[in-house]
Scaffold this motif. Structure first.
Motif, PDB file in Angstrom:
ATOM      1  N   ASP A 225       1.478  -1.437   0.226  1.00 33.72           N
ATOM      2  CA  ASP A 225      -0.050  -0.124  -0.036  1.00 33.72           C
ATOM      3  C   ASP A 225       1.004   1.029  -0.177  1.00 33.72           C
ATOM      4  N   ALA A 226       2.249   1.243   0.363  1.00 34.45           N
ATOM      5  CA  ALA A 226       3.121   2.835   0.747  1.00 34.45           C
ATOM      6  C   ALA A 226       3.323   2.605  -0.685  1.00 34.45           C
ATOM      7  N   LEU A 227       4.097   1.663  -1.438  1.00 38.86           N
ATOM      8  CA  LEU A 227       3.929   1.554  -2.507  1.00 38.86           C
ATOM      9  C   LEU A 227       3.279   1.903  -3.574  1.00 38.86           C
ATOM     10  N   ALA A 228       2.044   1.782  -3.935  1.00 41.97           N
ATOM     11  CA  ALA A 228       0.959   2.249  -4.205  1.00 41.97           C
ATOM     12  C   ALA A 228       0.663   4.499  -3.851  1.00 41.97           C
ATOM     13  N   SER A 229       0.463   4.056  -2.652  1.00 40.90           N
ATOM     14  CA  SER A 229       0.344   5.868  -2.298  1.00 40.90           C
ATOM     15  C   SER A 229       0.827   6.022  -3.478  1.00 40.90           C
ATOM     16  N   ALA A 230       2.441   5.761  -3.141  1.00 43.40           N
ATOM     17  CA  ALA A 230       4.091   6.991  -3.121  1.00 43.40           C
ATOM     18  C   ALA A 230       3.707   6.703  -4.929  1.00 43.40           C
ATOM     19  N   PHE A 231       3.537   5.495  -5.579  1.00 44.56           N
ATOM     20  CA  PHE A 231       3.225   6.006  -7.130  1.00 44.56           C
ATOM     21  C   PHE A 231       2.368   6.181  -7.815  1.00 44.56           C
ATOM     22  N   VAL A 232       1.752   6.913  -7.007  1.00 43.61           N
ATOM     23  CA  VAL A 232       0.440   8.041  -7.683  1.00 43.61           C
ATOM     24  C   VAL A 232       0.558   9.357  -6.890  1.00 43.61           C
ATOM     25  N   GLY A 233       1.506   9.076  -6.475  1.00 44.00           N
ATOM     26  CA  GLY A 233       1.698  10.740  -5.688  1.00 44.00           C
ATOM     27  C   GLY A 233       2.698  10.823  -6.783  1.00 44.00           C
ATOM     28  N   LEU A 234       3.097  10.249  -7.614  1.00 43.76           N
ATOM     29  CA  LEU A 234       4.010  11.219  -7.979  1.00 43.76           C
ATOM     30  C   LEU A 234       3.676  12.048  -9.471  1.00 43.76           C
ATOM     31  N   TRP A 235       2.487  11.869  -9.677  1.00 40.88           N
ATOM     32  CA  TRP A 235       1.414  12.964 -10.368  1.00 40.88           C
ATOM     33  C   TRP A 235       1.315  14.135  -9.467  1.00 40.88           C
TER      34      TRP A 235
ATOM     35  N   ASP B 243       3.335  16.193  -8.178  1.00 39.95           N
ATOM     36  CA  ASP B 243       4.302  16.932  -7.957  1.00 39.95           C
ATOM     37  C   ASP B 243       4.441  17.087  -9.881  1.00 39.95           C
ATOM     38  N   THR B 244       6.047  17.838 -10.431  1.00 40.05           N
ATOM     39  CA  THR B 244       5.490  18.077 -11.535  1.00 40.05           C
ATOM     40  C   THR B 244       7.205  17.245 -11.397  1.00 40.05           C
ATOM     41  N   ALA B 245       6.843  17.422 -12.780  1.00 34.54           N
ATOM     42  CA  ALA B 245       8.014  16.070 -13.404  1.00 34.54           C
ATOM     43  C   ALA B 245       9.534  16.274 -12.994  1.00 34.54           C
ATOM     44  N   ALA B 246       9.837  17.641 -12.468  1.00 33.66           N
ATOM     45  CA  ALA B 246      11.210  18.311 -12.691  1.00 33.66           C
ATOM     46  C   ALA B 246      11.362  17.714 -11.246  1.00 33.66           C
ATOM     47  N   ALA B 247      10.062  17.789 -10.788  1.00 30.46           N
ATOM     48  CA  ALA B 247      10.315  17.093  -8.587  1.00 30.46           C
ATOM     49  C   ALA B 247      10.516  16.372  -8.324  1.00 30.46           C
ATOM     50  N   VAL B 248      10.287  15.356  -9.771  1.00 31.15           N
ATOM     51  CA  VAL B 248      10.094  14.043  -9.077  1.00 31.15           C
ATOM     52  C   VAL B 248      11.390  13.136 -10.292  1.00 31.15           C
ATOM     53  N   ASN B 249      12.066  13.460 -11.329  1.00 36.79           N
ATOM     54  CA  ASN B 249      12.476  13.230 -11.917  1.00 36.79           C
ATOM     55  C   ASN B 249      14.034  12.720 -11.885  1.00 36.79           C
ATOM     56  N   ASP B 250      14.220  11.452 -12.087  1.00 34.46           N
ATOM     57  CA  ASP B 250      15.635  11.063 -11.119  1.00 34.46           C
ATOM     58  C   ASP B 250      15.825  11.344 -10.253  1.00 34.46           C
ATOM     59  N   VAL B 251      14.931  10.922  -8.860  1.00 35.21           N
ATOM     60  CA  VAL B 251      14.844  10.409  -7.671  1.00 35.21           C
ATOM     61  C   VAL B 251      14.418   9.837  -6.885  1.00 35.21           C
ATOM     62  N   VAL B 252      15.720   9.032  -5.732  1.00 35.59           N
ATOM     63  CA  VAL B 252      15.085   7.645  -5.728  1.00 35.59           C
ATOM     64  C   VAL B 252      14.437   7.706  -4.216  1.00 35.59           C
ATOM     65  N   ILE B 253      13.160   7.327  -3.820  1.00 33.52           N
ATOM     66  CA  ILE B 253      12.451   7.245  -2.952  1.00 33.52           C
ATOM     67  C   ILE B 253      12.455   6.197  -2.386  1.00 33.52           C
ATOM     68  N   GLU B 254      13.043   6.502  -0.763  1.00 29.86           N
ATOM     69  CA  GLU B 254      12.857   4.974  -0.391  1.00 29.86           C
ATOM     70  C   GLU B 254      11.839   4.353   0.548  1.00 29.86           C
ATOM     71  N   LEU B 255      11.016   3.490   0.453  1.00 32.98           N
ATOM     72  CA  LEU B 255      10.215   3.021   0.725  1.00 32.98           C
ATOM     73  C   LEU B 255      10.423   1.965   2.357  1.00 32.98           C
ATOM     74  N   ALA B 256      10.159   2.306   3.742  1.00 39.46           N
ATOM     75  CA  ALA B 256      10.147   1.728   5.561  1.00 39.46           C
ATOM     76  C   ALA B 256       9.333   2.012   5.911  1.00 39.46           C
ATOM     77  N   ALA B 257       8.505   0.443   6.429  1.00 41.15           N
ATOM     78  CA  ALA B 257       7.556   0.831   7.366  1.00 41.15           C
ATOM     79  C   ALA B 257       7.327   1.552   7.426  1.00 41.15           C
ATOM     80  N   GLY B 258       5.679   2.634   7.820  1.00 36.07           N
ATOM     81  CA  GLY B 258       5.121   3.503   8.355  1.00 36.07           C
ATOM     82  C   GLY B 258       5.920   4.089   7.156  1.00 36.07           C
ATOM     83  N   SER B 259       6.127   3.993   6.070  1.00 32.77           N
ATOM     84  CA  SER B 259       6.476   5.524   4.883  1.00 32.77           C
ATOM     85  C   SER B 259       5.058   5.472   4.281  1.00 32.77           C
TER      86      SER B 259
END
Length: 232
Positions: A204-214, A216-232
């Motif tokens: 569910d954290a992955l799902a929320s983070a993926f949907v959240g890519l939209w 933000d602007t493309a410039a804000a999320v392009n070439d970023v590494v997002i770490e997901l952990a329990a509670g994120s």
């Protein structure tokens, strides 16, 4: 990414493809995308698992394809475009784990198995590159591993393939940014990397983070590494 400070376009109405999306993580992402108003195509190679996804999520379209076969991916893209239109987002979930036994246990057979995920990523990202560049909010993302930052001998094959996959996505991200600069416009496409130690419990954290890519602007999320952990 805080919805209260969102500056980009939302995912509602967009067409998103989940490559290798028949897993628990894929179903969670499909459900979140549907809830957000997106249209979803789940691609997999197993007919029974695809049927199970379609039964559990009636709003999802499914496509059967061997993503390690370039010609099969091109044919799949043509079917998707003919039936649903051009794609605005791709989440690459093709992967797997083989490891253990220290460095001596890192067999060529295991490396070949793991490399299928990289091969699929290369085929899918190239096939839908024009779609994502042309979209007003194109997004490509992969699920990688924290092993890239701290590889272990018993997972050397796995970490090497994940590192190569990250390098490929970062190259895609550079291509998106350069294409926008070359024509003097703001970038609309972005490529991002999600890193997890394990996806179990983080679907569910992955799902929320993926949907959240939209959100933000493309410039804000392009070439970023997002770490997901329990509670994120």
């Amino acid at each position: 990414m805080d919805a209260d400070t969102a500056t980009g376009e939302l995912v509602g109405g967009r067409l998103v493809l989940l490559a290798g999306g028949t897993s628990a993580a894929g179903r969670a992402c499909a459900r979140a995308l549907l809830d957000a108003g997106a249209r979803v195509v789940v691609v997999g190679s197993d007919a029974e698992r695809l049927a199970a996804v379609r039964s559990a999520l009636p709003g999802v379209a499914v496509e059967r394809s061997d993503l390690t076969d370039e010609s099969a991916v091109i044919a799949m893209r043509e079917r998707v475009q003919a039936l649903h239109g051009t794609v605005d987002g791709v989440l690459h979930l093709v992967g797997g784990w083989r490891g253990g036994g220290g460095l001596a246990g890192q067999s060529d057979a295991d490396f070949a198995f793991l490399s299928r995920g990289l091969t699929a990523l290369r085929h899918v990202s190239r096939a839908f590159d024009d779609d994502l560049r042309a979209s007003t909010a194109g997004r490509l993302a992969i699920v990688s591993s924290t092993a890239v930052a701290r590889p272990l001998a018993g997972g050397a094959n796995y970490a090497a393939v994940k590192a190569a996959s990250e390098a490929w996505v970062r190259a895609v991200a550079q291509g998106y940014a350069k294409a926008a600069r070359d024509v003097g416009r703001e970038a609309t496409a972005a490529a991002a990397i999600f890193r997890v130690r394990s996806l179990e419990g983080l679907e569910d954290a992955l799902a929320s983070a993926f949907v959240g890519l939209w959100d933000d602007t493309a410039a804000a999320v392009n070439d970023v590494v997002i770490e997901l952990a329990a509670g994120s």
